[in-house]
Write an enzyme that holds these catalytic residues in place. Structure first.
Site, PDB file in Angstrom:
ATOM      1  CD1 TRP A 174      33.912  43.618  37.324  1.00  0.00           C
ATOM      2  CD2 TRP A 174      34.853  43.476  35.598  1.00  0.00           C
ATOM      3  NE1 TRP A 174      33.416  44.503  36.661  1.00  0.00           N
ATOM      4  CE2 TRP A 174      33.993  44.669  35.340  1.00  0.00           C
ATOM      5  CE3 TRP A 174      35.613  43.387  34.271  1.00  0.00           C
ATOM      6  CZ2 TRP A 174      33.973  45.462  34.280  1.00  0.00           C
ATOM      7  CZ3 TRP A 174      35.518  44.035  33.067  1.00  0.00           C
ATOM      8  CH2 TRP A 174      34.608  45.029  33.291  1.00  0.00           C
ATOM      9  CG  ASP A 192      34.707  53.057  42.663  1.00  0.00           C
ATOM     10  OD1 ASP A 192      35.437  52.030  42.147  1.00  0.00           O
ATOM     11  OD2 ASP A 192      34.916  54.006  42.289  1.00  0.00           O
ATOM     12  CD  GLU A 203      32.009  47.779  37.050  1.00  0.00           C
ATOM     13  OE1 GLU A 203      32.298  48.087  35.908  1.00  0.00           O
ATOM     14  OE2 GLU A 203      31.667  46.670  37.293  1.00  0.00           O
TER      15      GLU A 203
END
Ligand code: NOJ
Ligand code: NOJ
Length: 491
Positions: A151, A211, A214
């Site tokens: 992620w 940010d 993402e």
């Protein structure tokens, strides 16, 4: 026609067209606030509050959305939850019955319980003993475990946003004897949760991270402004409640963040930049225009002037965002509803966006960014009203030119004081301007009042994650600012 899923509904709305009477000499009439928009907002606010409650699980995890596939948003995101719970605190403060009040307070404290649980988890963002680097983890399983898959991490805005929300929960709880009885034992652990988020923020704010969307790794205006706000809130909090924490250090870091924040103003372009020192993630955001600037100004409110809604650098950025999206999305070609009432353009995250709500193709407008532009207009008007003056500058003159200001002439350098007939004209135009964004949301929202994350740039129909907590929170937040402005204007 590719735009109007609800043309018949909006036809029946009947906006009160006060713009026609908005001349330099216009006095606010009692009907000036758009009463039909108000009626829709009343029902939408009730729906939004109920939907947020149902996204809050019994253990205090707040679902970004109940959608478990295409897309899977069945997680607790630190950012979404902090922002949404902050709006739940507004609902708490505005509640009119003791039952309602305790229900919202219970929601807030179950969020606290879940937060305490997840703060104890080591995550892929780091370990607890590295100044709580684990807290940079953007999203958690609803069990409270970190999301252990690839992620965009860390995301450094989350702990800052959460610190500010938790401090508010602490303060509101202390003010209520009933709450104290119920939650007294947990206030100590709430305080240590707050101190962890402050420690994370004071130590890690310089870190490169992803940010709020993402996607881009670097240093972000949104994060820095939220971090500064958290540290200022934190300094005041530990002064008021001594024992743990270091107010002087938080203040010193907040001042250092201000030096850093000054770098995001690009005088050549004439707007604020969302990211500097990019070192990873998406590399095609060439316009450097991003609604995150507007969200930052709204989410980090607390004092007038400093990158707040009425800051002319924020308004300069808002103008570029508006005009860019106005021409980007086909639905924005329709700028009047069938009754010739004005609609502001639908607003997305940033023009180069390719995220379509599930996969990657083409970006679309979002409810929460469109609501943010509405809230910005109301909040700017509230600030001007409080300051008793409006300065027209090289930075904000284009923003004012976007407003429907019949018979009002503005020149750079004008200092418009209360009493000048233009003063009220501008405030009313900001109310109308905000309403045009909410009318856009009304047009594209489902008749049921349900809000997704996005709406389609061609058809206007809802798309992306259903029942997005943050969409509901954003409409509630805009509605609250609108109500404050209407009260200030005595409409
Ligand atoms: C999911 C993220 O939350 C979203 O912001 C992003 O645009 C997509 N992934 C595509 O990368
Ligand atoms: C994608 C958005 O880009 C991000 O800001 C948000 O946190 C997640 N979706 C969850 O709503």
């Amino acid at each position: 026609m590719p735009f109007s899923p609800k043309a018949s509904t909006i036809c029946a709305l009947g906006f009160v067209g006060f713009m026609s009477s908005l001349t330099a000499a216009a006095a606010p009439a009692a009907e000036s606030a758009d009463s039909d928009l108000s009626a829709w907002l009343d029902s939408e606010q009730a729906i939004a509050a109920a939907k947020i409650s149902s996204n809050l699980l019994p253990n205090g995890a707040l679902l970004a959305s109940p959608s478990r596939s295409a897309p899977n948003y069945y997680f607790h995101w630190t950012r979404d939850a902090a922002l949404t719970m902050n709006v739940v605190l507004d609902l708490y403060s505005a509640s009119t019955t003791p039952e309602e009040r305790s229900a919202y307070l219970r929601q807030a404290h179950s969020y606290v319980d879940f937060t305490i649980q997840l703060q104890a988890e080591p995550t892929l963002s780091g370990s607890l003993d590295a100044h709580y680097a684990n807290l940079g983890e953007p999203k958690f399983e609803v069990s409270g475990r970190g999301f252990n898959e690839p992620w965009g991490r860390p995301q450094t805005d989350g702990p800052a946003l959460r610190a500010s929300s938790l401090i508010r929960i602490y303060t509101l709880s202390l003010q209520r004897p009933d709450a104290l009885l119920q939650f007294k034992s947990s206030l100590g652990s709430l305080k240590s949760a707050i101190l962890k988020d402050l420690e994370y923020t004071a130590y890690h704010w310089r870190d490169q991270g992803f940010d709020l969307w993402e996607e881009v790794r670097g240093q972000h205006f949104y994060n820095a402004l939220a971090q500064r706000r958290a540290l200022l809130d934190g300094a005041a909090f530990v002064k008021a409640h001594p024992g743990g924490g270091d107010a002087a250090r938080y203040l010193a870091e907040a001042r250092a963040i201000e030096v850093h924040l000054a770098r995001f103003w690009d005088g050549q372009r004439g707007h604020l930049m969302p990211t500097i020192n990019r070192d990873g993630g998406l590399d095609y955001k060439n316009s450097n225009l991003d609604s995150s600037i507007i969200l930052a100004a709204l989410h980090a409110q607390g004092e007038p002037g400093y990158f707040s809604a009425a800051d002319d650098r924020v308004l300069a950025t808002a103008h570029f965002i508006r005009s860019t999206f106005a021409s980007l999305y086909p639905i924005n070609k329709v700028s009047r509803d069938p009754k010739q009432r004005r609609l502001a353009p639908a607003i997305g995250r940033y023009p180069e966006d390719r995220y379509d709500g599930n996969g990657t193709s083409q970006g679309h407008p979002w409810f929460l960014t469109t609501a943010a532009l509405a809230e910005l207009m109301y909040s700017a008007a509230i600030s001007y009203d409080a300051a008793n003056q409006i300065l027209i500058t090289a930075h904000n003159e284009a923003f004012f030119a976007d407003l429907a200001l019949a018979n009002v002439t503005l020149r750079r350098g004008d200092s418009i004081k209360r009493g000048d007939t233009r003063f009220l004209g501008i405030l009313l135009a900001l109310l109308q301007g905000g309403d045009e964004y909410l009318a856009r949301i009304h047009l594209h929202a489902a008749n049921s009042g349900d809000l997704t994350e996005q709406f389609d740039r061609y058809t206007g129909f809802e798309r992306g994650a259903r029942d997005l907590s943050w969409s509901y929170a954003s409409v509630l937040s805009a509605a609250k600012a609108r109500a404050r402005l209407i009260a200030a204007l005595r409409l």
